[in-house]
Enzyme design. Structure first.
Site, mmCIF file in Angstrom:
data_model
loop_
_atom_site.group_PDB
_atom_site.id
_atom_site.type_symbol
_atom_site.label_atom_id
_atom_site.label_comp_id
_atom_site.label_asym_id
_atom_site.label_seq_id
_atom_site.Cartn_x
_atom_site.Cartn_y
_atom_site.Cartn_z
ATOM 1 N N LYS A 180 -9.314 -2.733 4.571
ATOM 2 C CA LYS A 180 -9.416 -3.197 3.177
ATOM 3 C C LYS A 180 -8.349 -4.261 2.883
ATOM 4 C CE LYS A 180 -9.501 1.130 2.046
ATOM 5 N NZ LYS A 180 -9.686 2.522 1.688
ATOM 6 N N ASP A 232 -16.127 0.769 5.340
ATOM 7 C CA ASP A 232 -15.139 1.809 5.017
ATOM 8 C C ASP A 232 -15.697 2.772 3.978
ATOM 9 O OD1 ASP A 232 -12.508 3.088 5.022
ATOM 10 O OD2 ASP A 232 -12.482 2.388 2.953
ATOM 11 N N HIS A 236 0.838 -1.203 0.000
ATOM 12 C CA HIS A 236 0.000 0.000 0.000
ATOM 13 C C HIS A 236 0.869 1.248 0.000
ATOM 14 C CE1 HIS A 236 -3.595 2.380 0.756
ATOM 15 N NE2 HIS A 236 -2.825 3.131 1.522
ATOM 16 N N SER A 240 -9.128 2.561 8.090
ATOM 17 C CA SER A 240 -9.643 2.562 6.720
ATOM 18 C C SER A 240 -8.713 1.761 5.805
ATOM 19 C CB SER A 240 -9.771 4.020 6.252
ATOM 20 O OG SER A 240 -9.945 4.088 4.874
ATOM 21 N N ARG A 273 -16.688 10.934 6.294
ATOM 22 C CA ARG A 273 -15.490 11.680 6.733
ATOM 23 C C ARG A 273 -15.172 12.805 5.756
ATOM 24 N NH1 ARG A 273 -11.171 7.342 6.786
ATOM 25 N NH2 ARG A 273 -9.772 9.047 7.282
#
Ligand code: URA
Length: 443
Positions: free
Chosen positions: A187, A161, A82, A183, A168
């Site tokens: 995932k 999420d 990520h 968040s 948000r």
């Protein structure tokens, strides 16, 4: 207990239980908790924070709010990577094939770009025929066959999420480290990963501008991931100047292909400092990240990552991957795909010298205006648009030589964009030292 009790506990600085956070995630996913109560809880969490166990409980609650990808039967290790996102960040396109070529199974869901931060899905959609809408079953089957699958986010995984992120976005509660952590990691867990390698970007072109902020996010992600049972590795990487030599969707895919070509790395001379367009920095980042990922799963190290590129195995893996996901062009023959209608150079009009600054944020903004990104999430993208950085920090430049090349198929204000790009660069008579290191390890 009602959800109101959970809000009151958080408002008063208390700790929510796992049951309360399960109710929150379930309620966000199925609509049984109204948006006004979810918003109130989000603001309380933003202001009062969450402790490490609470952050892990929220992450698991969100991960379990929908389906989970079942990777059973796929060769281990199962890894996801990520990046927190930045200008010119096409790292995934290079790192994933290296890892798959080294025997790691990589199954990844990626997002679209918003604002100056590009998204991997937009980059891949610039490739003719490339499908980014694989169903979970298709992802698993493809990963079983070739060791790599990547798709856009599906609403079936971690639906809490999606709902919470949308709230948000409109309640001023995005920039909270525990909420960002939950968040991102929910995932990853829903996607079946057992090991996660994080690239936390830091600098003017990133979400986290200062090293302190980037370190806080990296530590929170690593600690929470471990509490959730994941193996974690994180690095902080520089995003003060654009990454590599291109910013823009098709341009970045072409750059990824170019650095994976063994003929590129075989020309690199490690004793030479020169990196005129920053492409070598990008290459080093990709191989460095892949090396960390291989170490994290016990499948090798930096040398193995480099060997996968130099032998051509990583490029072959990329081609197999692209073909599996529908790429309809021959990447060896069709080099002119997604050519823009217009190209313009931005040249140095002052004294000669050395480039001492290339502001990633400004380059990202100009690429956005050329059509490479979107301001709101439904804006169309011009896959041909973008900026090529011809001189990175530290390189020598003479008057009249190009600093950038802009390209787009839209009608844009070339003069205004050229002025802004020129202002993104500083040139000094001496070569600068003290450039932020490319990679900083977090543990
Ligand atoms: N990326 C995510 O996936 N979630 C956030 O909250 C912020 C960035």
């Amino acid at each position: 207990m009602t959800f109101l009790d959970s809000i009151v506990v958080k408002r008063d600085g208390g700790v929510n239980s796992r049951e309360q956070l399960d109710e929150l995630a379930r309620g966000a996913a199925d609509g049984s908790v109204p948006d006004y109560q979810l918003s109130a809880w989000l603001m309380a969490a933003y202001v009062k924070g969450l402790d490490p166990k609470e952050t892990a409980d929220l992450t698991l609650a969100m991960a379990h709010s929908g389906e989970r990808l079942d990777l059973t039967g796929l060769p281990r290790p199962w890894l996801d990577k990520h990046s927190t996102g930045g200008v010119g960040d096409k790292t995934t396109l290079v790192v994933l094939p290296i890892l798959a070529a080294c025997g790691v199974t990589v199954v990844k869901m990626s997002g679209r770009g918003l604002g100056t931060t590009g998204g991997t899905i937009d980059k891949l959609e610039s490739v003719p025929g490339f499908r980014t809408d694989l169903m979970p079953e298709e992802m698993v089957a493809q990963a079983k066959r070739i060791g790599i699958a990547l798709s856009g986010q599906t609403p079936r995984l971690a639906p809490a999420d999606k709902a919470l992120y949308a709230l948000r976005d409109v309640t001023g509660t995005v920039a909270s480290i525990p909420l960002i952590t939950a968040s991102i990691l929910s995932k990853k867990i829903a996607g079946g990963a057992e090991t996660v390698v994080l690239d936390v970007k830091c600098g003017s072109g990133a979400f986290m501008k200062s090293l302190t902020e980037a370190e806080s996010l990296a530590h929170s992600l690593v600690e929470t991931g471990r509490l959730c049972g994941l193996q974690m590795r994180a690095v902080i990487t520089d995003m003060d100047q654009p990454l590599g030599s291109t910013v823009g969707n098709a341009l970045e895919v072409k750059e990824a292909l170019a650095v994976l070509d063994p003929s590129y790395s075989s020309t690199l001379d490690d004793t030479e400092e020169d990196d005129t367009d920053g492409r070598r920095r990008f290459f080093n980042l990709c191989v460095g990240l892949a090396g960390h990922a291989l170490e994290a799963v016990g499948k090798g190290n930096h040398e193995d990552a480099l060997a996968a590129v130099r032998s051509g195995r990583a490029l072959t893996k990329l081609k197999v991957w692209f073909e599996a996901q529908g790429c309809s062009i021959d990447l060896d023959q069709d080099v002119n795909w997604q050519e823009p209608r217009t190209k313009r150079d931005v040249v140095l009009d002052g004294e000669s010298g050395y480039v001492s600054r290339v502001c990633a944020k400004t380059v990202g903004e100009v690429a956005l205006e050329l059509g490479a990104g979107r301001v709101t999430k439904d804006d169309p993208i011009d896959p041909t648009a973008g900026v090529t950085v011809m001189r990175g920090i530290g390189s020598k430049i003479l008057p009249g030589e190009p600093l950038f090349e802009m390209q787009s198929s839209r009608d844009v204000d070339w003069g205004q964009l050229s002025t802004r790009l020129r202002q993104a660069v500083s040139v000094s008579s001496e070569q600068v030292g003290g450039v932020r290191p490319l990679i900083k390890i977090v543990d």
